[in-house]
Motif scaffolding. Structure first.
Motif: not given
Length: 235
Positions: A7-14, A71-77
């Motif tokens: 999950q962390h990898f998916q979030r950071v990559t996104a 979604i978290d990754g996209v909304l963050t960055s």
């Protein structure tokens, strides 16, 4: 990798790939996006095999956590790249009854002008406003609870966007009916007048926008209760 690591990898990559994609450009060249779209396609196939709307909503609620890291990754960055995963999951959150989560995505979608897929005839702001308003109206008319703050936030987010008056009327009426529904004539509360004043503001606005919105009887009740409140107020 363990699930939290994945999950962390998916979030950071996104987050990284969304940050690198300019506004209005498609996320199609992003590996994170491609993986999510492949997953979305699989889930679409599952949903197409279900006829019950309720069962579809229940399945969407179970599937939503699979998209949370992305979604978290996209909304963050994210910089506002066109993203079908983001707009689809926004609607799935609404369908699953997670209106606050849906509006969290909606704020990003509207801020960056993301468009819905070609499957939707309505523009994005109109779709957001109408989905939330119709759910709220259904609850209000059935005497069920619905967070008035959710509708107020949908109203705020879409206030500057063009849409048919009938849709805007639904939003205003929903706020008014929910406010009026907080008043129990048999058990008066100190904040009843405030709720009635909110209803008295929003319901006429809804009627002004769309005369046949269905708010006239509700407005009569509100005005009757306000008059009753004034008569009972100590001089």
């Amino acid at each position: 990798m363990t699930n939290p690591c994945r999950q962390h990898f998916q979030r950071v990559t996104a987050a990284q790939q969304a940050a690198a994609t300019p506004q209005n450009q498609p996320m199609a060249d992003s590996s994170a996006y491609t993986m999510q779209m492949a997953q979305l396609h699989q889930h679409y196939q599952q949903l197409r095999g279900i006829q019950s709307t309720q069962a579809k909503e229940e399945l969407k609620a179970k599937l939503l956590p699979d998209y949370a890291p992305y979604i978290d990754g996209v909304l963050t960055s994210g910089q506002g790249a066109q993203d079908e995963v983001v707009t689809t999951i926004m609607l799935w959150r609404f369908d699953a009854g997670d209106y606050e989560g849906g509006l969290q995505i909606a704020a990003y979608v509207l801020a960056h002008g993301l468009e819905m897929s070609d499957n939707f005839a309505r523009k994005t702001p109109c779709l957001i406003a109408e989905v939330v308003a119709e759910a709220a109206l259904k609850a209000a008319r059935a005497g069920n609870a619905f967070d008035i703050g959710v509708v107020a936030e949908a109203d705020r987010l879409t206030a500057a966007h063009d849409m048919p008056d009938e849709v805007r009327a639904k939003v205003k009426l929903a706020i008014g009916l929910l406010a009026a529904g907080m008043v129990d004539e048999k058990e008066p509360k100190p904040d009843d007048l405030q709720c009635l004043e909110v209803a008295q503001h929003f319901i006429p606005r809804a009627i002004e926008l769309h005369e046949r919105c269905g708010g006239k009887k509700a407005l009569e009740r509100v005005e009757k209760l306000i008059k009753k409140h004034a008569e009972q107020k100590p001089s």
